[in-house]
Design an enzyme around this catalytic site. Structure first.
Site, PDB file in Angstrom:
ATOM      1  N   GLU A 164      57.608 -19.208 -20.576  1.00 28.80           N
ATOM      2  CA  GLU A 164      56.475 -18.486 -19.993  1.00 28.80           C
ATOM      3  C   GLU A 164      55.929 -17.576 -21.083  1.00 28.80           C
ATOM      4  O   GLU A 164      56.697 -16.892 -21.770  1.00 28.80           O
ATOM      5  CB  GLU A 164      56.920 -17.654 -18.784  1.00 28.80           C
ATOM      6  CG  GLU A 164      55.825 -16.758 -18.213  1.00 28.80           C
ATOM      7  CD  GLU A 164      56.317 -15.914 -17.029  1.00 28.80           C
ATOM      8  OE1 GLU A 164      57.233 -16.390 -16.329  1.00 28.80           O
ATOM      9  OE2 GLU A 164      55.796 -14.795 -16.825  1.00 28.80           O
ATOM     10  N   GLU A 207      50.448  -8.190 -19.627  1.00 29.60           N
ATOM     11  CA  GLU A 207      50.900  -7.733 -18.307  1.00 29.60           C
ATOM     12  C   GLU A 207      50.597  -6.250 -18.186  1.00 29.60           C
ATOM     13  O   GLU A 207      50.900  -5.471 -19.098  1.00 29.60           O
ATOM     14  CB  GLU A 207      52.410  -7.946 -18.144  1.00 29.60           C
ATOM     15  CG  GLU A 207      52.831  -9.392 -18.076  1.00 29.60           C
ATOM     16  CD  GLU A 207      54.338  -9.530 -17.917  1.00 29.60           C
ATOM     17  OE1 GLU A 207      55.070  -8.926 -18.731  1.00 29.60           O
ATOM     18  OE2 GLU A 207      54.776 -10.220 -16.981  1.00 29.60           O
TER      19      GLU A 207
END
Length: 356
Positions: A234, A239
């Site tokens: 991933e 984020e």
């Protein structure tokens, strides 16, 4: 007719390089050829005189996810058509060798427009969300509701993922006491294999403590080299959650978790800053040798600001240790939702991420 057909097939089977089916092209070096885009299979119309195999309907060669073909018994084909999945050209020659004789077949995508929607010679995919007719569904899907923490509030609806004023708007809203969020992904339509660079320009509006935003990539199912999450990788290019004076960048795999600033295997540096309330550009380079993630607005030619570099160690026992799953085909996800495992506070709605 049945007796004659059976006799003909029996006679064909006596030769060394013959057909193994009853299609009209049985007995020719290339008997069948098809390409798949997601769940849809497109069969070629093969002209056995010109040796041209035409496939219609496929506009974007980069969306080809599978190739299937049938050769006469004993025949071989070169180059391997499977090498072109994820980047299928408008026209490609293949040499089929049968009983020592070579026949060149040309596979043509008669509806071809580009490698991906919006692509040119250097750009694999581009979307500035300026179109007036809504989200480009040749490239994007709405993220449906799911059981993962980031997906529990997803509506899967264009009401929360829409085009407005030259932006993709991903909204978090409270409706009838329930918090709903938006997200889009290119899974099943666009995916990218190393080497490539990705850049996304976005800003957060009406940001609040219980909401989060993310720009990230996950492997297509057929490229899950080492199985389910997190083993096959991933790539979190950005984020933004929990504390709101920074953004962070993350890699997950079977072998390691890499974060900017904290956790299991951390990079010895501070979190990446960003300009709050403004558009920021988030970027990463993915090659066969490294994943390089940049600070917000740090992907500049004259002065690149690298958040971290994670290198491919090219281990001899890679299959056992599963250190490098990042060479496969990864799709893009743009999402908003809860800031971690806790539910969104309705008082923090509405909140938005705008992607320019």
């Amino acid at each position: 007719m049945t007796i004659l057909l059976t006799a003909a097939l029996a006679a064909l089977s006596l030769t060394g390089c013959t057909g193994n089916g009853v299609s009209p092209d049985a007995g020719y070096p290339l008997e069948r050829f098809s390409l798949s885009v997601g769940d849809y299979v497109y069969h070629a119309a093969i002209d056995q005189e010109s040796h041209i195999a035409k496939i219609g309907a496929i506009k974007y060669g980069g969306q080809v996810s599978k190739v299937d073909y049938r050769l006469a018994d004993g025949a071989t084909i070169s180059p391997d058509p499977k090498d072109f999945t994820g980047d299928w050209p408008e026209s490609q020659d293949f040499t089929v060798t049968c009983d020592g004789e070579e026949t060149v077949y040309t596979v043509v995508l008669s509806a071809y427009e580009s490698r991906f929607p919006g692509a040119d010679d250097d750009v694999l995919f581009f979307d500035d969300f300026d179109q007036a007719d809504g989200l480009d569904m040749d490239a994007w899907n709405y993220v449906p509701r799911g059981t993962a923490a980031w997906q529990v509030s997803m509506s899967g609806s264009p009401d929360h993922s829409y085009i407005q004023d030259g932006n993709l708007v991903l909204a978090i809203v409270s409706e009838d006491g329930e918090c709903l969020s938006g997200g889009v992904k290119t899974q099943g339509k666009l995916w990218f294999q190393a080497p490539f660079r990705i850049e996304v320009r976005a800003k957060f509006v009406d940001d609040a403590e219980s909401v989060g935003q993310a720009i990230w990539m996950m492997p297509e199912p057929e490229y899950q080299t080492y199985g389910g999450w997190p083993d096959s990788g991933e790539i979190d290019i950005m984020e933004h959650s929990y504390l709101h004076d920074y953004v962070q960048h993350t890699l997950h795999s079977h072998y390691i978790d890499v974060y900017t600033g904290h956790n299991t295997d951390h990079v010895d540096r501070e979190y990446s800053g960003y300009n709050a309330g403004e558009y920021n550009t988030y970027a990463a380079d993915i090659t066969d040798d490294a994943v390089i993630i940049y600070d917000a607005n740090g992907c500049t030619e004259d002065n690149p600001q690298i958040a971290f570099t994670y290198e491919n160690q090219h281990l001899e026992n890679e299959a056992e240790l599963m250190q490098w799953p990042f060479s496969g085909g990864f799709h893009i996800i743009l999402s908003v939702g809860p800031a971690g495992p806790n539910a969104i506070n309705p008082d923090d709605c509405p909140s938005y991420m705008l992607v320019d």
